[in-house]
Design a protein around this motif. Sequence first.
Motif, short mmCIF file in Angstrom:
data_model
loop_
_atom_site.label_atom_id
_atom_site.label_comp_id
_atom_site.label_asym_id
_atom_site.label_seq_id
_atom_site.Cartn_x
_atom_site.Cartn_y
_atom_site.Cartn_z
N GLN A 30 0.92 -1.31 -0.17
CA GLN A 30 -0.01 0.11 -0.05
C GLN A 30 0.99 1.22 -0.10
O GLN A 30 0.35 2.24 -0.87
CB GLN A 30 -0.94 0.22 1.18
CG GLN A 30 -1.86 1.09 0.99
CD GLN A 30 -2.92 1.14 -0.06
OE1 GLN A 30 -3.21 0.05 -0.43
NE2 GLN A 30 -3.28 2.13 -0.51
N ARG A 33 2.07 1.62 -3.38
CA ARG A 33 1.00 2.47 -4.34
C ARG A 33 0.75 3.69 -4.28
O ARG A 33 0.86 4.59 -5.05
CB ARG A 33 -0.34 1.59 -3.99
CG ARG A 33 -1.49 1.94 -4.81
CD ARG A 33 -2.62 1.17 -4.81
NE ARG A 33 -2.16 -0.48 -4.93
CZ ARG A 33 -2.66 -1.24 -4.37
NH1 ARG A 33 -3.42 -1.18 -3.08
NH2 ARG A 33 -2.41 -2.61 -4.50
N TRP A 34 0.75 4.14 -2.81
CA TRP A 34 0.65 5.55 -2.50
C TRP A 34 1.73 6.50 -2.96
O TRP A 34 1.81 7.51 -3.51
CB TRP A 34 0.38 5.95 -1.10
CG TRP A 34 -0.76 5.46 -0.40
CD1 TRP A 34 -1.93 5.25 -0.96
CD2 TRP A 34 -1.03 4.85 1.01
NE1 TRP A 34 -2.93 4.79 -0.09
CE2 TRP A 34 -2.33 4.62 1.06
CE3 TRP A 34 -0.17 4.77 2.01
CZ2 TRP A 34 -3.00 3.82 1.99
CZ3 TRP A 34 -0.93 4.32 3.26
CH2 TRP A 34 -2.05 3.97 3.23
N GLY A 36 3.60 5.97 -5.59
CA GLY A 36 3.51 6.02 -6.97
C GLY A 36 2.45 6.91 -7.43
O GLY A 36 2.73 7.86 -8.30
N GLN A 37 1.58 7.17 -6.59
CA GLN A 37 0.42 7.98 -6.85
C GLN A 37 0.79 9.57 -6.46
O GLN A 37 0.56 10.36 -7.43
CB GLN A 37 -0.86 7.77 -5.99
CG GLN A 37 -1.78 6.35 -6.38
CD GLN A 37 -2.89 6.20 -5.66
OE1 GLN A 37 -2.67 6.70 -4.32
NE2 GLN A 37 -3.62 5.01 -5.83
N GLU A 38 1.46 9.64 -5.52
CA GLU A 38 1.98 10.84 -4.99
C GLU A 38 3.12 11.37 -6.32
O GLU A 38 3.08 12.50 -6.58
CB GLU A 38 2.77 10.70 -3.97
CG GLU A 38 1.91 10.72 -2.49
CD GLU A 38 2.47 10.66 -0.96
OE1 GLU A 38 3.70 10.46 -1.16
OE2 GLU A 38 1.95 10.40 -0.22
N GLN A 40 3.30 10.52 -9.36
CA GLN A 40 2.44 10.91 -10.48
C GLN A 40 1.68 12.14 -10.47
O GLN A 40 1.77 12.96 -11.57
CB GLN A 40 1.26 9.65 -10.93
CG GLN A 40 0.58 10.00 -12.13
CD GLN A 40 -0.27 8.77 -12.28
OE1 GLN A 40 -0.83 8.03 -11.45
NE2 GLN A 40 -0.96 8.63 -13.42
N ALA A 41 1.18 12.33 -9.12
CA ALA A 41 0.67 13.92 -9.01
C ALA A 41 1.40 14.90 -9.02
O ALA A 41 1.24 16.13 -9.71
CB ALA A 41 -0.23 13.76 -7.69
#
Length: 91
Positions: A30, A33-34, A36-38, A40-41
């Motif tokens: 998790q 995943r977070w 990676g999302q951060e 990308q943002a």
Amino acid sequence: MLGRRGPGLVRGMAATAVVAGTAGAVRHRQEQRWAGQEQQAYEQDMAAQQQMAAAAEPDYTAELEQLARLKQQGILTEEEFEAKKRQILGI
């Protein structure tokens, strides 16, 4: 009674270790995943900022070329050309 407590304790410790290991693996996944999302943002924000900065920057080159043409045509004097050039460049 001693024989009976030993295996129960070991089994309990083993079950706890399995649960802890599974929880750790899930948490790690998790967090990845977070992250990676951060990332990308962040990249999207940086791209948007760069686009806004590029759009906001005036085109000094085009203005200076236009001034040079006006000077060559005799519309601007050397003093007027230099004054306007300093103004455009912020000098």
